[in-house]
Design a protein around this motif. Structure first.
Motif, short mmCIF file in Angstrom:
data_model
loop_
_atom_site.label_atom_id
_atom_site.label_comp_id
_atom_site.label_asym_id
_atom_site.label_seq_id
_atom_site.Cartn_x
_atom_site.Cartn_y
_atom_site.Cartn_z
N ASN A 69 -8.23 -9.14 2.35
CA ASN A 69 -7.72 -10.32 1.36
C ASN A 69 -8.46 -11.23 0.58
O ASN A 69 -8.38 -11.40 -0.43
CB ASN A 69 -6.08 -11.31 1.08
CG ASN A 69 -6.88 -12.40 1.97
OD1 ASN A 69 -7.44 -11.49 3.20
ND2 ASN A 69 -6.16 -12.95 2.83
N ASN A 72 -13.31 -9.92 -4.26
CA ASN A 72 -14.16 -8.98 -3.80
C ASN A 72 -15.40 -9.28 -4.47
O ASN A 72 -15.82 -10.35 -5.35
CB ASN A 72 -14.29 -7.78 -5.31
CG ASN A 72 -12.26 -7.03 -5.07
OD1 ASN A 72 -11.79 -6.92 -3.95
ND2 ASN A 72 -12.32 -6.29 -6.12
N CYS A 118 -7.43 -2.84 -8.13
CA CYS A 118 -8.06 -3.58 -6.62
C CYS A 118 -9.72 -3.54 -7.83
O CYS A 118 -9.59 -5.07 -7.60
CB CYS A 118 -8.76 -2.76 -5.37
SG CYS A 118 -10.11 -3.20 -4.58
N ARG A 119 -10.25 -3.35 -8.58
CA ARG A 119 -11.10 -3.47 -9.42
C ARG A 119 -10.84 -4.80 -10.64
O ARG A 119 -11.44 -5.24 -10.57
CB ARG A 119 -11.90 -2.74 -9.62
CG ARG A 119 -12.91 -2.99 -10.48
CD ARG A 119 -14.34 -3.62 -9.99
NE ARG A 119 -14.95 -4.16 -11.23
CZ ARG A 119 -15.31 -5.59 -11.90
NH1 ARG A 119 -14.18 -5.96 -11.69
NH2 ARG A 119 -16.23 -5.66 -13.12
N HIS A 124 -9.00 -8.61 -5.52
CA HIS A 124 -8.85 -8.82 -4.25
C HIS A 124 -8.71 -7.29 -3.70
O HIS A 124 -8.99 -6.28 -3.90
CB HIS A 124 -7.96 -10.03 -3.71
CG HIS A 124 -8.20 -11.17 -4.05
ND1 HIS A 124 -8.65 -11.39 -5.70
CD2 HIS A 124 -8.92 -12.17 -3.42
CE1 HIS A 124 -8.96 -13.09 -5.32
NE2 HIS A 124 -9.10 -13.53 -4.62
N GLY A 125 -9.59 -7.38 -2.04
CA GLY A 125 -8.48 -6.26 -1.31
C GLY A 125 -10.27 -5.00 -1.61
O GLY A 125 -9.11 -4.43 -0.50
N ALA A 126 -10.64 -5.31 -1.87
CA ALA A 126 -12.11 -4.39 -1.85
C ALA A 126 -12.77 -3.40 0.09
O ALA A 126 -12.71 -2.47 0.17
CB ALA A 126 -13.61 -4.67 -2.74
N ILE A 129 -10.56 -0.87 0.57
CA ILE A 129 -9.57 0.16 0.40
C ILE A 129 -11.98 0.61 -0.03
O ILE A 129 -11.07 2.08 0.27
CB ILE A 129 -10.39 -0.08 -1.51
CG1 ILE A 129 -8.28 -0.83 -1.84
CG2 ILE A 129 -10.37 1.00 -2.56
CD1 ILE A 129 -7.55 -0.34 -1.69
N ILE A 202 -2.58 -10.56 -4.48
CA ILE A 202 -2.31 -9.38 -3.89
C ILE A 202 -1.14 -9.64 -4.49
O ILE A 202 -0.09 -9.55 -2.99
CB ILE A 202 -3.23 -8.21 -2.34
CG1 ILE A 202 -4.76 -8.78 -2.44
CG2 ILE A 202 -2.58 -7.42 -3.20
CD1 ILE A 202 -5.20 -8.23 -1.55
N TRP A 207 0.21 -4.19 -2.94
CA TRP A 207 -0.14 -3.32 -1.36
C TRP A 207 0.50 -2.59 -1.70
O TRP A 207 -0.03 -1.63 -0.64
CB TRP A 207 -0.99 -4.63 -0.25
CG TRP A 207 0.92 -4.77 0.03
CD1 TRP A 207 0.84 -6.75 -0.79
CD2 TRP A 207 1.33 -5.26 0.36
NE1 TRP A 207 2.08 -6.96 0.01
CE2 TRP A 207 2.29 -6.50 0.82
CE3 TRP A 207 1.68 -4.02 1.47
CZ2 TRP A 207 3.68 -6.20 1.75
CZ3 TRP A 207 2.92 -4.03 1.65
CH2 TRP A 207 2.80 -4.96 2.60
N TRP A 210 -0.12 0.86 -2.73
CA TRP A 210 -1.46 1.24 -2.08
C TRP A 210 -1.05 2.03 -0.69
O TRP A 210 -1.71 3.04 -0.65
CB TRP A 210 -1.71 -0.20 -0.87
CG TRP A 210 -3.05 -0.64 -2.79
CD1 TRP A 210 -3.25 -0.23 -3.98
CD2 TRP A 210 -3.96 -1.86 -2.50
NE1 TRP A 210 -4.03 -1.26 -5.41
CE2 TRP A 210 -4.51 -1.87 -3.57
CE3 TRP A 210 -4.10 -3.12 -1.86
CZ2 TRP A 210 -5.42 -3.54 -4.31
CZ3 TRP A 210 -5.26 -4.18 -1.93
CH2 TRP A 210 -6.01 -4.09 -3.36
#
Length: 245
Positions: A69, A72, A118-119, A124-126, A129, A202, A207, A210
């Motif tokens: 989390n 990025n 994500c971007r 967040h969360g890169a 990914i 997120i 999520w 995802w």
């Protein structure tokens, strides 16, 4: 030192477009017309795959937080845009040359959804990914060489030899990555998000989507490689039976 580029997505897309055009009109100009689009797609995949693995690995290792989390980092965003540009270019390729290939078009659209949310949506969360990106692209070089050899194996003896030689190790590597490492990584990712640790940054719908996309992609990959193993077994069995006769 992180390399920062202002608005890199159009630049990356242009580079992939140029590579595709060079491949189509120069590198593979002597190939049959029906094979040139697929070969050109392999060319941009080669330009994306291994560099993406290297860049994503560096982006992950340079992130001190190492959480699913985490916000990025600039380098992580750069890698995301590098991959977004590739999938956009390859999507254009499929829409032009293979518009009826719903499976690959759907795959690219779903992948773009994951990368772009994500971007550009949650920021967040890169780490999660990019971890998935590494697992997806670590077999890219072998797969593209195998695909190119397979396209010419019926009319070029060397291509047939490369295809036959590369098939077992490529299948084995792909099976380990997509059948073992991939599911384990998704399990860790799912368990983390299910705990609610990322809910503040997120949203659940993000999520969950995802996870659905990734689980679907891995499931299709497992079925694909399983069919290839079955075909390989049947081909080798026929060869053995011919020798016995």
């Amino acid at each position: 030192m992180e390399i920062l580029i202002s608005n890199p997505l159009p630049l990356f897309f242009t580079v992939y477009l140029i590579i595709y055009l060079i491949a189509y009109f120069v590198i593979f100009r002597n190939w049959a017309r029906k094979l040139r689009p697929e070969a050109s797609s392999c060319a941009i995949s080669l330009a994306h795959g291994t560099p993406a693995v290297i860049l994503a690995t560096r982006a992950i290792l340079s992130d001190p937080t190492h959480d699913f989390n985490s916000f990025n980092t600039p380098l992580q965003n750069l890698v995301l845009e590098y991959s977004i540009a590739y999938f956009l270019m390859d999507l254009v390729h499929y829409l032009i040359f293979f518009p009826s290939d719903v499976l690959f078009i759907g795959h690219h659209l779903a992948t773009l959804f994951v990368f772009m949310t994500c971007r550009y949506v949650v920021y967040h969360g890169a780490l999660a990914i990019l971890g998935l990106l590494i697992l997806a692209e670590v077999t890219s070089f072998c797969q593209n060489v195998w695909t190119l050899a397979g396209a010419r194996r019926l009319d070029v003896e060397f291509a047939a030899k490369v295809y036959d030689l590369l098939s077992p190790p490529f299948y084995a590597l792909y099976s380990v990555v997509r059948g073992c490492l991939g599911p384990y990584f998704v399990y860790r990712m799912f368990r983390f998000y299910l705990s609610g640790a990322a809910d503040k940054v997120i949203p659940k719908w993000v999520w969950i989507s995802w996870v659905i996309v990734v689980v679907t992609a891995i499931s299709v990959s497992i079925m694909w490689i399983l069919n290839l193993w079955i075909e390989l077994y049947r081909d080798r069995k026929k060869i053995v039976e011919k020798k016995v006769r």
